[in-house]
Design a protein around this motif. Structure first.
Motif, PDB file in Angstrom:
ATOM      1  N   HIS A 134       0.821  -1.211   0.000  1.00 38.20           N
ATOM      2  CA  HIS A 134       0.000   0.000   0.000  1.00 38.20           C
ATOM      3  C   HIS A 134       0.854   1.259   0.000  1.00 38.20           C
ATOM      4  CE1 HIS A 134      -2.751   3.128   1.444  1.00 38.20           C
ATOM      5  NE2 HIS A 134      -3.743   2.359   1.003  1.00 38.20           N
ATOM      6  N   ARG A 135       1.817   1.353   0.889  1.00 36.78           N
ATOM      7  CA  ARG A 135       2.796   2.435   0.984  1.00 36.78           C
ATOM      8  C   ARG A 135       2.257   3.751   1.542  1.00 36.78           C
ATOM      9  NH1 ARG A 135       6.854   3.300  -3.788  1.00 36.78           N
ATOM     10  NH2 ARG A 135       4.991   3.973  -4.945  1.00 36.78           N
ATOM     11  N   ASP A 136       0.985   3.835   1.887  1.00 37.20           N
ATOM     12  CA  ASP A 136       0.476   5.087   2.463  1.00 37.20           C
ATOM     13  C   ASP A 136      -0.579   4.796   3.527  1.00 37.20           C
ATOM     14  OD1 ASP A 136       0.441   7.806   2.820  1.00 37.20           O
ATOM     15  OD2 ASP A 136      -0.954   8.214   1.183  1.00 37.20           O
ATOM     16  N   VAL A 137      -0.262   3.872   4.424  1.00 41.41           N
ATOM     17  CA  VAL A 137      -1.175   3.534   5.519  1.00 41.41           C
ATOM     18  C   VAL A 137      -1.092   4.643   6.562  1.00 41.41           C
ATOM     19  CG1 VAL A 137      -1.733   1.856   7.309  1.00 41.41           C
ATOM     20  CG2 VAL A 137      -0.885   1.073   5.080  1.00 41.41           C
ATOM     21  N   LYS A 138      -2.219   5.297   6.827  1.00 41.30           N
ATOM     22  CA  LYS A 138      -2.297   6.387   7.809  1.00 41.30           C
ATOM     23  C   LYS A 138      -3.754   6.549   8.234  1.00 41.30           C
ATOM     24  CE  LYS A 138      -2.547   9.899   4.136  1.00 41.30           C
ATOM     25  NZ  LYS A 138      -1.899  11.105   3.573  1.00 41.30           N
ATOM     26  N   ILE A 161      -0.563   5.339  -4.394  1.00 40.55           N
ATOM     27  CA  ILE A 161       0.876   5.086  -4.538  1.00 40.55           C
ATOM     28  C   ILE A 161       1.202   3.622  -4.239  1.00 40.55           C
ATOM     29  CG2 ILE A 161       1.499   7.473  -4.027  1.00 40.55           C
ATOM     30  CD1 ILE A 161       2.390   6.575  -1.257  1.00 40.55           C
ATOM     31  N   ALA A 162       0.174   2.766  -4.282  1.00 32.69           N
ATOM     32  CA  ALA A 162       0.417   1.331  -4.081  1.00 32.69           C
ATOM     33  C   ALA A 162       1.351   0.820  -5.173  1.00 32.69           C
ATOM     34  CB  ALA A 162      -0.900   0.565  -4.100  1.00 32.69           C
ATOM     35  N   LEU A 163       2.103  -0.217  -4.862  1.00 37.47           N
ATOM     36  CA  LEU A 163       3.084  -0.749  -5.794  1.00 37.47           C
ATOM     37  C   LEU A 163       2.961  -2.268  -5.839  1.00 37.47           C
ATOM     38  CD1 LEU A 163       5.417   0.508  -7.531  1.00 37.47           C
ATOM     39  CD2 LEU A 163       6.969  -0.315  -5.771  1.00 37.47           C
ATOM     40  N   HIS A 164       2.921  -2.807  -7.041  1.00 38.24           N
ATOM     41  CA  HIS A 164       2.915  -4.255  -7.224  1.00 38.24           C
ATOM     42  C   HIS A 164       4.347  -4.746  -7.382  1.00 38.24           C
ATOM     43  CE1 HIS A 164       2.000  -8.191  -9.131  1.00 38.24           C
ATOM     44  NE2 HIS A 164       0.896  -8.113  -8.399  1.00 38.24           N
ATOM     45  N   GLU A 165       4.585  -5.974  -6.987  1.00 36.12           N
ATOM     46  CA  GLU A 165       5.953  -6.499  -7.049  1.00 36.12           C
ATOM     47  C   GLU A 165       6.486  -6.565  -8.469  1.00 36.12           C
ATOM     48  OE1 GLU A 165       5.189 -11.332  -7.251  1.00 36.12           O
ATOM     49  OE2 GLU A 165       6.107 -10.439  -5.485  1.00 36.12           O
ATOM     50  N   SER A 166       5.594  -6.549  -9.464  1.00 38.53           N
ATOM     51  CA  SER A 166       6.035  -6.582 -10.854  1.00 38.53           C
ATOM     52  C   SER A 166       6.328  -5.194 -11.408  1.00 38.53           C
ATOM     53  CB  SER A 166       4.973  -7.253 -11.729  1.00 38.53           C
ATOM     54  OG  SER A 166       3.764  -6.511 -11.708  1.00 38.53           O
ATOM     55  N   ASP A 167       5.996  -4.129 -10.643  1.00 42.25           N
ATOM     56  CA  ASP A 167       6.239  -2.772 -11.121  1.00 42.25           C
ATOM     57  C   ASP A 167       7.735  -2.452 -11.094  1.00 42.25           C
ATOM     58  OD1 ASP A 167       3.558  -2.384 -11.455  1.00 42.25           O
ATOM     59  OD2 ASP A 167       3.268  -1.357  -9.543  1.00 42.25           O
ATOM     60  N   VAL A 168       8.109  -1.506 -11.919  1.00 39.66           N
ATOM     61  CA  VAL A 168       9.500  -1.035 -11.924  1.00 39.66           C
ATOM     62  C   VAL A 168       9.743  -0.224 -10.663  1.00 39.66           C
ATOM     63  CG1 VAL A 168      11.185   0.385 -13.127  1.00 39.66           C
ATOM     64  CG2 VAL A 168       9.569  -1.005 -14.432  1.00 39.66           C
ATOM     65  N   GLN A 197       7.124  -2.461   5.332  1.00 36.75           N
ATOM     66  CA  GLN A 197       6.876  -1.033   5.521  1.00 36.75           C
ATOM     67  C   GLN A 197       5.410  -0.767   5.880  1.00 36.75           C
ATOM     68  OE1 GLN A 197       8.287   0.495   1.790  1.00 36.75           O
ATOM     69  NE2 GLN A 197      10.362  -0.310   2.147  1.00 36.75           N
ATOM     70  N   ASP A 198       4.497  -1.546   5.293  1.00 38.24           N
ATOM     71  CA  ASP A 198       3.086  -1.423   5.666  1.00 38.24           C
ATOM     72  C   ASP A 198       2.863  -1.868   7.105  1.00 38.24           C
ATOM     73  OD1 ASP A 198       2.346  -0.439   3.201  1.00 38.24           O
ATOM     74  OD2 ASP A 198       1.554  -2.347   2.447  1.00 38.24           O
ATOM     75  N   VAL A 199       3.573  -2.893   7.543  1.00 40.06           N
ATOM     76  CA  VAL A 199       3.433  -3.372   8.922  1.00 40.06           C
ATOM     77  C   VAL A 199       3.879  -2.280   9.892  1.00 40.06           C
ATOM     78  CG1 VAL A 199       4.257  -5.080  10.587  1.00 40.06           C
ATOM     79  CG2 VAL A 199       3.666  -5.790   8.258  1.00 40.06           C
ATOM     80  N   TRP A 200       4.990  -1.627   9.593  1.00 47.41           N
ATOM     81  CA  TRP A 200       5.444  -0.514  10.427  1.00 47.41           C
ATOM     82  C   TRP A 200       4.369   0.584  10.480  1.00 47.41           C
ATOM     83  CZ3 TRP A 200       9.962   1.107  13.106  1.00 47.41           C
ATOM     84  CH2 TRP A 200       9.984   2.461  13.447  1.00 47.41           C
ATOM     85  N   ALA A 201       3.840   0.966   9.325  1.00 45.53           N
ATOM     86  CA  ALA A 201       2.852   2.042   9.272  1.00 45.53           C
ATOM     87  C   ALA A 201       1.595   1.679  10.051  1.00 45.53           C
ATOM     88  CB  ALA A 201       2.510   2.358   7.819  1.00 45.53           C
ATOM     89  N   ALA A 202       1.186   0.407  10.001  1.00 50.68           N
ATOM     90  CA  ALA A 202       0.009  -0.018  10.768  1.00 50.68           C
ATOM     91  C   ALA A 202       0.252   0.159  12.262  1.00 50.68           C
ATOM     92  CB  ALA A 202      -0.327  -1.468  10.437  1.00 50.68           C
TER      93      ALA A 202
END
Length: 458
Positions: A134-138, A161-168, A197-202
């Motif tokens: 997700h990259r923007d958990v808030k 700003i979510a990112l898939h593992e296949s994205d550059v 990083q999502d776990v940290w944000a949670a």
């Protein structure tokens, strides 16, 4: 009674009134005219490259299999575009956000925070299993249903700003994606994207719910663990100690030492008592999540799990076009099914339902490198006495050794298709006169050019 505004995007999404405005666009209460149901619409401008990228990511998450039906995820279920405007459409959530709930109620009890965290981790576990981060958990991206005094229902939203593992991954640019105060230390250090990083944000969101920070103040990553110890030390809530132990592991500075979202979720047991005993503020007041968005005209609303239950009321564009084609097309043999080209849409309009069908569909375009002609089956005219039969060559037709002209295939009765006929009568004369005229014009033009050249040389 609320009236519909004149702003209708792509003939489908009628905007009613604005609900919020953020950096990535404005959020509106709207009506999805396909279903006649109230929805939420995020409106963005597609001339801005960053917003177009957010749009692509959000609608991609929305189309990911299964994520739209998850009880704690709220991706868009469709989109529409017109001119320089694009809109993402999702169910409307009436209880506000966790950020607004904290502003209204203040700090929450550890028991309530633990249950909200469990729902958030369940949503993240589903995203991570589908290889999304997700990259923007808030708190502002955690929506709450209007459940009143019943158990809260949290939904994770905003996948811009979510990112898939296949994205550059463009980690070398030096940009850190996320919101200050909820970014893991490795994000600030410029490391690559990971689900940790999502776990940290949670965990940072849970800490914020336990003790909201003053306005416009954000804590640095190294400040969170000392703050956690201060908040939960000796707390009388029975959930305080296990919650503190879990949050310490989720806030570990080393990302590989943190639990996964699924592991962290499984360490929080579901509630075993009524919500009235644990859904409370830090000072013991009950938390009531009221309706912040009144209903419009008594209209139905798109359910939180998407419009699937409404789909039978309004078939999609492709289904409607297919039904119309089936009703109007002439009968054809099943072994040679054909279809007409897709009708041209209005300029500047697009919706998710107008996407081209798969190549296996009867109405799909021809495979790359081939050409198909879509024609109606011929109808043989009544034959006049003495007229040649449809299969007989007419005067001027190619000889037996010549290649035949393309035919349109058999008619519904199975009779052969008549070969192409050369023009005759007035048409043939008109064609001859046109050719002679063009030849004369060419000769005169050449003569004039030769005269000019002769004059120049003289």
């Amino acid at each position: 009674m609320t009236s519909i505004m004149s702003d209708v995007i792509a003939g489908r999404i009628a905007l009613l009134d604005p609900l919020a405005r953020g950096a990535s666009g404005s959020l509106w209460r709207a009506i999805d005219l396909r279903y006649g149901a109230v929805c939420a619409a995020k409106v963005m401008r597609q001339r801005d490259g960053a917003e177009v990228l957010r749009f692509v990511r959000e609608q991609t998450v929305g189309s990911a299999q299964g994520l739209g039906q998850h009880p704690h995820l709220l991706p868009p279920y469709t989109w529409a575009a017109e001119d320089d405007t694009i809109v993402l459409v999702m169910p409307l959530v009436h209880g506000g956000t966790l950020a607004s709930a904290l502003a209204e109620h203040g700090p929450l009890s550890p028991s309530l925070v633990a249950q909200l965290l469990r729902q958030l981790l369940d949503a993240l576990a589903a995203m991570h299993a589908a290889h999304w981060v997700h990259r923007d958990v808030k708190p502002a991206n955690l929506l709450l249903d209007a459940t009143g005094a019943a158990a809260p229902h949290l939904l994770l939203a905003d996948f811009g700003i979510a990112l898939h593992e296949s994205d550059v991954r463009l980690t070398e640019t030096g940009f850190a994606h996320g919101t200050p105060g909820y970014m893991a230390p490795e994000v600030l250090a410029g490391a690559g994207t990971s689900s940790a990083q999502d776990v940290w944000a949670a965990a940072a969101c849970a800490l914020e719910a336990l003790s909201p920070a003053p306005p416009r103040q954000r804590y640095a990553p190294h400040e969170l663990l000392p703050r956690l110890e201060e908040l939960l030390a000796g707390h009388p809530d029975p959930a305080a100690r296990p919650l503190g132990d879990l949050l310490r592991t989720m806030l570990d500075p080393e990302e590989t030492a943190r639990p996964t979202a699924a592991q962290a979720r499984d360490r929080i047991p579901p509630p075993s008592t009524p919500a009235a005993t644990w859904s409370r503020t830090a000072d013991g007041r009950p938390v009531v999540l009221g309706d912040r968005i009144p209903s419009a005209d008594g209209r139905p609303e798109v359910p939180l799990d998407g419009p699937g239950s409404l789909a039978g009321l309004a078939p999609g564009l492709h289904e409607r076009l297919s039904a119309s084609a089936d009703a109007e097309a002439p009968t054809a043999p099943s072994s040679a099914a054909s279809a007409g080209p897709a009708p041209a849409g209005s300029a500047g309009l697009a919706t998710a339902d107008s996407a081209p069908p798969a190549a296996t569909s009867p109405t799909a375009p021809a495979p790359h490198g081939t050409t198909e002609r879509f024609v109606h089956a011929p109808t043989w005219p009544q034959q006049a006495p003495g007229a040649p039969s449809p299969g007989a060559p007419s005067p001027g037709a190619p000889s037996a050794g010549a290649s035949p002209a393309p035919s349109s295939g058999p008619d519904p009765a199975g009779a052969p298709t008549a070969p192409a006929q050369p023009p005759s009568g007035p048409r043939r004369g008109a064609s001859l006169w046109t050719g002679v005229s063009l030849l004369a014009i060419s000769v005169l033009s050449l003569g004039g050019a030769a005269g000019l050249l002769w004059a120049a040389l003289g």
